[in-house]
Design a protein around this motif. Structure first.
Motif, PDB file in Angstrom:
ATOM      1  N   GLN A 361       2.246 -16.713   3.623  1.00  0.00           N
ATOM      2  CA  GLN A 361       2.770 -17.912   4.300  1.00  0.00           C
ATOM      3  C   GLN A 361       1.670 -18.608   5.098  1.00  0.00           C
ATOM      4  O   GLN A 361       1.704 -19.810   5.319  1.00  0.00           O
ATOM      5  N   ALA A 362       0.673 -17.840   5.549  1.00  0.00           N
ATOM      6  CA  ALA A 362      -0.446 -18.448   6.283  1.00  0.00           C
ATOM      7  C   ALA A 362      -1.571 -18.842   5.312  1.00  0.00           C
ATOM      8  O   ALA A 362      -2.701 -19.099   5.736  1.00  0.00           O
ATOM      9  N   SER A 363      -1.267 -18.840   4.010  1.00  0.00           N
ATOM     10  CA  SER A 363      -2.212 -19.209   2.950  1.00  0.00           C
ATOM     11  C   SER A 363      -3.457 -18.318   2.913  1.00  0.00           C
ATOM     12  O   SER A 363      -4.546 -18.771   2.543  1.00  0.00           O
ATOM     13  N   LEU A 364      -3.305 -17.071   3.315  1.00  0.00           N
ATOM     14  CA  LEU A 364      -4.455 -16.160   3.192  1.00  0.00           C
ATOM     15  C   LEU A 364      -4.421 -15.536   1.796  1.00  0.00           C
ATOM     16  O   LEU A 364      -3.363 -15.121   1.330  1.00  0.00           O
ATOM     17  N   PRO A 365      -5.576 -15.473   1.126  1.00  0.00           N
ATOM     18  CA  PRO A 365      -5.576 -14.891  -0.220  1.00  0.00           C
ATOM     19  C   PRO A 365      -5.496 -13.362  -0.157  1.00  0.00           C
ATOM     20  O   PRO A 365      -6.334 -12.726   0.490  1.00  0.00           O
ATOM     21  N   VAL A 366      -4.455 -12.800  -0.786  1.00  0.00           N
ATOM     22  CA  VAL A 366      -4.353 -11.330  -0.844  1.00  0.00           C
ATOM     23  C   VAL A 366      -4.726 -10.930  -2.270  1.00  0.00           C
ATOM     24  O   VAL A 366      -4.045 -11.294  -3.217  1.00  0.00           O
ATOM     25  N   TYR A 367      -5.843 -10.198  -2.438  1.00  0.00           N
ATOM     26  CA  TYR A 367      -6.329  -9.878  -3.785  1.00  0.00           C
ATOM     27  C   TYR A 367      -5.535  -8.750  -4.429  1.00  0.00           C
ATOM     28  O   TYR A 367      -5.255  -8.771  -5.597  1.00  0.00           O
ATOM     29  N   PHE A 368      -5.271  -7.703  -3.648  1.00  0.00           N
ATOM     30  CA  PHE A 368      -4.330  -6.704  -4.138  1.00  0.00           C
ATOM     31  C   PHE A 368      -3.722  -5.936  -2.977  1.00  0.00           C
ATOM     32  O   PHE A 368      -4.188  -6.037  -1.841  1.00  0.00           O
ATOM     33  N   THR A 369      -2.638  -5.215  -3.297  1.00  0.00           N
ATOM     34  CA  THR A 369      -1.962  -4.424  -2.264  1.00  0.00           C
ATOM     35  C   THR A 369      -1.797  -3.020  -2.815  1.00  0.00           C
ATOM     36  O   THR A 369      -1.833  -2.812  -4.023  1.00  0.00           O
ATOM     37  N   GLN A 370      -1.622  -2.080  -1.943  1.00  0.00           N
ATOM     38  CA  GLN A 370      -1.318  -0.722  -2.406  1.00  0.00           C
ATOM     39  C   GLN A 370      -0.679   0.077  -1.282  1.00  0.00           C
ATOM     40  O   GLN A 370      -0.815  -0.288  -0.099  1.00  0.00           O
ATOM     41  N   THR A 371       0.036   1.142  -1.664  1.00  0.00           N
ATOM     42  CA  THR A 371       0.632   1.989  -0.629  1.00  0.00           C
ATOM     43  C   THR A 371       0.300   3.445  -0.906  1.00  0.00           C
ATOM     44  O   THR A 371       0.043   3.826  -2.051  1.00  0.00           O
ATOM     45  N   ASP A 372       0.271   4.252   0.164  1.00  0.00           N
ATOM     46  CA  ASP A 372       0.312   5.702   0.008  1.00  0.00           C
ATOM     47  C   ASP A 372       1.138   6.235   1.178  1.00  0.00           C
ATOM     48  O   ASP A 372       1.715   5.442   1.928  1.00  0.00           O
ATOM     49  N   THR A 373       1.196   7.536   1.343  1.00  0.00           N
ATOM     50  CA  THR A 373       2.110   8.120   2.329  1.00  0.00           C
ATOM     51  C   THR A 373       1.984   7.492   3.712  1.00  0.00           C
ATOM     52  O   THR A 373       2.954   7.336   4.435  1.00  0.00           O
ATOM     53  N   PHE A 374       0.767   7.174   4.101  1.00  0.00           N
ATOM     54  CA  PHE A 374       0.547   6.693   5.457  1.00  0.00           C
ATOM     55  C   PHE A 374       0.220   5.198   5.535  1.00  0.00           C
ATOM     56  O   PHE A 374       0.091   4.658   6.619  1.00  0.00           O
ATOM     57  N   ARG A 375      -0.002   4.538   4.377  1.00  0.00           N
ATOM     58  CA  ARG A 375      -0.557   3.185   4.455  1.00  0.00           C
ATOM     59  C   ARG A 375       0.099   2.188   3.516  1.00  0.00           C
ATOM     60  O   ARG A 375       0.420   2.530   2.384  1.00  0.00           O
TER      61      ARG A 375
END
Ligand code: ADP
Ligand code: ASP
Ligand code: MG
Length: 430
Positions: A361-375
């Motif tokens: 929404q703030a027009s920041l480019p997010v190249y990729f995302t990921q999750t693990d148990t803590f993050r």
């Protein structure tokens, strides 16, 4: 009865000039006067390590890592000798040792070595002679008798490894901040102070980039049960303050009930176009070039990998010798991996969803995302990292979720027990 041993570590900003070194000497002497045998680990003064790195790079684009270790380890030697002099001046006996003299034995990975074993014989002898022992942080000696350094921020690990080997009562990591916060207080001044935190949560926070404590130091502390405090150097010795990192059982005050925020900045990003059957070739290529990624994702058709800025020479050398038949794209811009950190975060996708919403929404480019148990993590250009941390902090911390992120079960049940006890009493009093 033998006096307990206390290990204290003072970071670069705490020993940045002779005046500050004298203040540290005063704090060390207070610990001695309160009945501790004291071992002090010091970092290089102020920005010395950065300046030495810069000088090396003025001479060559590819400084040999062995020579970098010889150079950088000198920074901590300066602080140790000056602190020892400052303590002498206060009328107490002190002696300084390098990492190798202190018996810190490492593997042979120059510039990013791991401690294998600690044999602190000389330190023990000098403690018996009632001396305060000062140790140069961030360095050791490999089994090939070469000087090694432990990676940026590695003095914390020196301190904890010594505390474990000496069976110290506690280890204090003293810096310019009075403990651990739910985000970097320099970027988010409203971040919440955390009074106690489990080893697991602290390690996750440190690995996600909260540099107030070095992640390897937490691993050592957990393995050997070292009680670890993060404190401000300006705090009065002996007064309760800062953050206690310890075993997660029976803790009442686990403050990662809402996620904390941390950032690994200035990362190098590579996309490797490769099928699954190429994965062993890629792994072997990294091993041959002594590359360790900060983070990697291995997919069917490609691999995404992030490396530390400090490893840029190794990355460049590896890219000069690419495995045949594999296309590698090294993205030119520096990137930052920003993480929401809290135990069990991957079990509830709304954290990731809300994070992406806030950033896009703030027009920041997010190249990729990921999750693990803590993050739950988001990769963005480095230049956006401060803005992204602020947006995430405001958005995430003001939002109420269905799931309460996990305090360990024992702590949760104690908390809810305490709560129901309280409401029973309130009812009774009505
Ligand atoms: P030292 O030089 O003493 O080792 P560091 O610079 O390594 O100190 O670590 C202290 C810094 O860590 C603080 O100045 C602060 O900006 C930063 N920091 C990042 N994340 C956090 C956090 N979650 N809590 C506290 N400090 C943090
Ligand atoms: N002096 C080293 C650095 O700046 C090690 C440390 O401070 O812990 O990274
Ligand atoms: Mg540090």
């Amino acid at each position: 009865m033998e006096q307990p041993i206390l290990v204290q570590k003072y970071g670069g900003s705490s020993v940045a000039d002779p005046r500050r070194l004298q203040q540290v000497a005063q704090r060390v002497v207070e610990a001695r006067q309160q009945g501790y045998r004291v071992v002090v680990v010091v970092s290089a003064m102020g920005d010395t390590t950065d300046q030495l790195m810069q000088m090396a790079h003025e001479i060559t684009d590819h400084p040999p890592r062995r020579e970098l270790d010889m150079l950088l380890s000198a920074g901590e030697r300066i602080s140790m000798a000056l602190l020892s002099m400052a303590i002498h001046k206060l009328g107490h006996e002190a002696i300084s040792f390098t990492g190798s003299q202190s018996g810190i034995l490492t593997n042979d990975r120059h510039f990013d070595a791991r401690i294998i074993e600690v044999r602190p014989v000389r330190i023990q002898d000098e403690l018996e002679r009632n001396k305060i022992v000062i140790v140069a942080g961030f360095q050791g000696m490999s089994y090939k008798r070469e000087i090694t350094t432990l990676g940026r921020g590695g003095s914390d690990t020196t301190a904890v490894a010594l505390a474990a080997a000496l069976k110290a009562e506690a280890c204090e990591i003293c810096s310019d901040v009075d403990g651990v916060y739910s985000a970097d207080p320099r970027i988010i001044p409203k971040a919440e102070h955390i009074a106690e935190i489990s080893y697991d949560a602290m390690e996750a926070l440190a690995r996600a980039g909260a540099k107030v404590l070095h992640a390897d130091a937490i691993t050592w502390a957990q393995k050997h049960g070292v009680a670890l405090y993060a404190r401000a150097t300006s705090s009065k010795f002996g007064q309760p303050s800062g953050t206690l990192v310890r075993c997660d059982r029976d803790l009442e005050d686990i403050s990662l009930l809402r996620p904390a925020i941390a950032c690994q900045d200035k990362l190098l990003w590579m996309t490797i176009e490769a099928q699954t059957h190429h994965h062993p070739t890629i792994a072997a290529w990294w091993t041959n070039h002594k590359l360790t990624s900060v983070n990697s994702q291995w997919h069917t058709h490609h691999v995404e990998a992030l490396f530390r800025h400090n490893d840029r020479e190794l990355v460049a050398q590896a890219l000069d010798h690419q495995p045949p038949g594999i296309t590698i794209q090294r993205h030119p811009e520096s990137v930052a991996l920003i993480s929401l950190v809290g135990e069990g975060i991957d079990r509830d996708p709304q954290w990731l969803q809300h994070g992406i919403d806030l950033l896009t929404q703030a027009s920041l480019p997010v190249y990729f995302t990921q999750t693990d148990t803590f993050r739950a993590s988001f990769l963005l250009p480095s230049q956006c990292q401060e803005q992204a941390q602020k947006l995430l902090y405001q958005g995430i911390r003001s939002h109420t979720y269905n799931t309460v992120l996990q305090a360990p079960r024992s702590a949760r049940s104690q908390k809810s027990k305490a709560k129901s006890q309280k409401s029973l009493e309130e009812k009774k009093n009505k």
